[in-house]
Design an enzyme around this catalytic site. Sequence first.
Site, PDB file in Angstrom:
ATOM      1  NE  ARG A  78      -3.473  -0.058   2.764  1.00 18.75           N
ATOM      2  CZ  ARG A  78      -3.848  -0.583   3.945  1.00 18.75           C
ATOM      3  NH1 ARG A  78      -3.445  -0.036   5.063  1.00 18.75           N
ATOM      4  NH2 ARG A  78      -4.622  -1.646   3.984  1.00 18.75           N
ATOM      5  NE  ARG A 147      -2.060   1.771   9.724  1.00 17.59           N
ATOM      6  CZ  ARG A 147      -2.916   0.763   9.532  1.00 17.59           C
ATOM      7  NH1 ARG A 147      -3.802   0.832   8.553  1.00 17.59           N
ATOM      8  NH2 ARG A 147      -2.912  -0.301  10.305  1.00 17.59           N
ATOM      9  CE  LYS A 215      -7.423  -0.093  11.895  1.00 15.17           C
ATOM     10  NZ  LYS A 215      -7.838  -0.934  10.773  1.00 15.17           N
ATOM     11  CE  LYS A 217      -7.956   3.284   9.518  1.00 14.84           C
ATOM     12  NZ  LYS A 217      -9.124   2.507   9.047  1.00 14.84           N
ATOM     13  CB  CYS A 437     -13.375  -3.810   1.976  1.00 14.00           C
ATOM     14  SG  CYS A 437     -14.016  -5.453   2.349  1.00 14.00           S
ATOM     15  CB  CYS A 443      -8.702  -9.259   2.980  1.00 17.79           C
ATOM     16  SG  CYS A 443      -8.671  -8.788   4.721  1.00 17.79           S
ATOM     17  CB  CYS A 482     -14.283  -9.063   8.222  1.00 15.31           C
ATOM     18  SG  CYS A 482     -13.096  -7.766   8.573  1.00 15.31           S
ATOM     19  CB  CYS A 486     -11.606  -1.621   5.025  1.00 23.49           C
ATOM     20  SG  CYS A 486     -10.454  -2.501   6.104  1.00 23.49           S
TER      21      CYS A 486
END
Length: 570
Positions: A78, A147, A215, A217, A437, A443, A482, A486
């Site tokens: 990414r 991120r 993470k 954001k 996603c 994934c 899931c 995302c």
Amino acid sequence: MTTARTMNATKTETGLTRNEALKTGCPTLAGNIFATWADPSTDHFTDDDYEFLKFHGVYQQDDRDLRKTGKKWIFMVRGRIPGGVMTARQWAVFDELSTRHGNNTLRITTRQSIQFHGVLKPGLRPLIHGINECLLSTLAACGDVNRNVMAPPTPAYTPARAEVFDDCKRVAEALKPRTPAYHAIWIEGVQLQLEDPAHRNFEDPLYGKGYLPRKFKTAFVIPPVNDIDILTNDLGFIAIVEGGRLVGYNLAVGGGMGRSHGNAQTYPRLADVLGFLPREKVIDVARAVLTIHRDFGDRTNRKHARLKYVVAERGVDWTRAEVEKRAGLALEPARPFHFTTTGDLLGWHRQVDGRWFFTVFVESGRVKDTPQLRLKTALRQIADRWPDLEFRLTPNQNVILANVPEPARDAIDSLLREHGVRTDRQTTVIRAAALSCPALPTCGLALAESERLLPSVLDRLERIAAELGLQDQEIIVRITGCPNGCARPYMAEIGLVGKAPGRYQLWVGGDVAGTRLNRLWKDTVKEPELEGELRALLERYARERETGERFGDWAARVLWPEIQTVPALA
Ligand code: SF4
């Protein structure tokens, strides 16, 4: 995106997760990555290096379509692209790298980045090296760090917009980890000597040795357009523009989408708006919020390790006071703002400087060639022929061709059409608003299909809508494989969240402005039953809606009271 291995991480004797021991044990995050990459006898990395790789923007995956016949290791890489702004040259480089080292597609993400899928281990270093050579990076695109920082993609080029984008880049730089390992591995091609005290004792000036619990954001937005979904971020800066001037930002803290099935301790949450700050304090405030996460986030349970839980459990007043103490300012009361839409402006539009931009609709953000639609080739040819253009990635997974001079407009329009890309009425209102996603087959966390299911779900929804005379009614649909969310399914008017192969949760009631979470309507819907569920909802909506009322608003008004009477789904 998170990983099964991460979420199941066993705890250490201290009660901290295994990831915490890994980070503090090797704070350069170098692991054994270069040596393993250079070792032709293996096609993948160890579990420990798998965790370190994420900080470098790489996920180790396996092709889940092939699991029955054996494991094929592949990698997702990414980019880190602040504000999603690329030069035409950078787009051409990414295009070339995806052909050489990936699966010949580029996937525009919901955070204004690009993912390469299906990369094999030998291709990792040339791919990441190539990204850095064109002056972009993959460092901190994943991992327990800040991120990709997002910013409004529309190329309006007013002074205020330019300042917001400038702040986006400054914050991205200020929150970047400083490990020497990234340069060593991917640029120089050497394995850091971990026994060297300088490396063993390395401590990132912002993140320390332990980085963040999970993470983080960050995003900027300019009201009234909320194309960023600002309230879903850990840290949001809402631009306040007065008299054409950027005067500062309202600070939004503690948003996030991820949750886990069957775990009430985890939930999607909208950020709280804490107050107003002048522009010159933006870096101090960004560092303050990030370090609150660093210092108070839960390092014993990665499912509960996001900043949103700190804010929810300690309270908004505590969070505001902590920000003020760390940033050395008193936040002023938030200035008035409102949001009207989360969507992109598709098609041709004139910029304020007289040039043009064209927003290309990209279904699920997947830039590829098919016999009918040679989008990848078209965009590559445009990048090669018009090197002064910008390619701007949108959080709705589209790409904007910006800075098109008047004389080039017709030629670009023709080139797109020659490759099967429509340039007027590119798609239907329902398709234009939909997100998904990647999920299967790449994934590792996917419980169900998402990107591959989206077209057939939209086919069914559009068929029903047409039968009910609703074909011109935009309904925001988002699907994820899931509950990590995302594609921000908990903000959708209709959200589908994978539970198991062929089974989905159905969420309803988000709003068009991105200011309201939806609610769980059905806990398990089998995929063949989706059409019936959607039909039942749309029939009621067609019957019961008020004039001009959107599906999500109707659902919140009419269905939510029903949801509250069903304890199992509340
Ligand atoms: Fe994200 Fe989708 Fe993977 Fe879940 S299945 S982690 S939502 S990409």
